[in-house]
Design a protein around this motif. Structure first.
Motif, PDB file in Angstrom:
ATOM      1  N   ALA A  15     -36.641  24.191 -40.507  1.00 33.28           N
ATOM      2  CA  ALA A  15     -36.090  25.205 -41.941  1.00 33.28           C
ATOM      3  C   ALA A  15     -35.306  26.637 -40.773  1.00 33.28           C
ATOM      4  N   GLY A  16     -35.401  27.118 -39.821  1.00 34.54           N
ATOM      5  CA  GLY A  16     -35.085  28.310 -39.616  1.00 34.54           C
ATOM      6  C   GLY A  16     -33.183  28.053 -39.481  1.00 34.54           C
ATOM      7  N   THR A 142     -29.372  17.108 -34.394  1.00 35.71           N
ATOM      8  CA  THR A 142     -30.680  17.904 -33.886  1.00 35.71           C
ATOM      9  C   THR A 142     -32.032  17.134 -33.576  1.00 35.71           C
ATOM     10  N   TYR A 143     -32.355  15.408 -34.045  1.00 37.94           N
ATOM     11  CA  TYR A 143     -33.671  14.973 -33.625  1.00 37.94           C
ATOM     12  C   TYR A 143     -32.639  13.917 -32.978  1.00 37.94           C
ATOM     13  N   ILE A 147     -26.895  18.036 -27.548  1.00 37.51           N
ATOM     14  CA  ILE A 147     -25.801  19.241 -27.762  1.00 37.51           C
ATOM     15  C   ILE A 147     -25.953  20.096 -28.789  1.00 37.51           C
ATOM     16  N   ALA A 148     -26.169  18.939 -30.432  1.00 37.32           N
ATOM     17  CA  ALA A 148     -26.958  19.666 -31.522  1.00 37.32           C
ATOM     18  C   ALA A 148     -27.958  20.400 -31.336  1.00 37.32           C
ATOM     19  N   GLU A 153     -29.337  26.089 -31.538  1.00 35.88           N
ATOM     20  CA  GLU A 153     -30.058  27.504 -31.170  1.00 35.88           C
ATOM     21  C   GLU A 153     -29.403  28.451 -30.551  1.00 35.88           C
ATOM     22  N   GLU A 154     -27.920  28.603 -30.007  1.00 35.86           N
ATOM     23  CA  GLU A 154     -27.579  29.258 -29.784  1.00 35.86           C
ATOM     24  C   GLU A 154     -26.617  29.723 -30.684  1.00 35.86           C
ATOM     25  N   LEU A 155     -26.688  28.969 -31.629  1.00 38.15           N
ATOM     26  CA  LEU A 155     -25.729  29.930 -33.072  1.00 38.15           C
ATOM     27  C   LEU A 155     -26.877  31.345 -33.356  1.00 38.15           C
TER      28      LEU A 155
END
Length: 173
Positions: A15-16, A142-143, A147-148, A153-155
């Protein structure tokens, strides 16, 4: 990273990640160099051989060029590659008949690494130009891919830091 743990983390973050995309769509169009730097930093510290989730769970699109390269590597005819390893999916593309990948061996080693399909070679695609165009795909990835997951998360962390700086400047003014 364990696929089940990654799925839990990705679900919590989804969601984020979607909210980040909605809020930063235009900004993302100008962030290719930042995303590429993040990608390179994350890839450098990530051991794909300790994961292999993409090879176990994702079925890449296989092009005719990929079929020819695989056939040459295996020293068989392209038609044999198709018959033995591939099927046509609902979108009329070649994909592997079964997953995990038939070329995945012990310790997550690819037996045709130098001749692997282009989709495998480019995965998770986070180093491509116009990253904003594949942001939703990256959220999906991401699932499966650490890396994805880490890149998204870094962004989001960078966005949070920028928001806190702006808030601090407003309060001190």
């Amino acid at each position: 990273m364990n696929i089940e743990n990654l799925k839990i983390l990705a679900k919590k973050a989804e969601a984020g990640s979607n909210a980040y995309l909605r809020k930063n769509q235009k900004k993302l169009e100008k962030m290719d160099s930042i995303v590429l730097d993040l990608h390179n930093r994350i890839v450098k510290k990530t051991d794909c051989l300790s994961c292999g989730n993409c090879c176990r769970f994702l079925g890449p699109l296989i092009t005719n060029k990929d079929i020819d390269k695989i056939a040459k590597a295996l020293r068989i005819k392209p038609s044999e590659v198709i018959d033995k390893y591939l099927r046509i999916d609902e979108e009329k593309d070649f994909v592997f008949k079964n997953m995990p990948c038939p070329f995945l061996k012990d310790k997550n080693i690819c037996s045709i690494y130098d001749s692997r399909p282009n989709a495998c070679r480019e995965y998770p695609h986070t180093d491509q130009k116009k990253f904003y165009q594949i942001f939703k795909l990256t959220i999906k990835n991401t699932y499966t891919c650490p890396i994805a997951y880490e890149l998204i998360e870094e962004l989001k962390k960078e966005e949070q830091k920028e928001a806190e700086k702006r808030k601090g400047k407003k309060q001190s003014a």
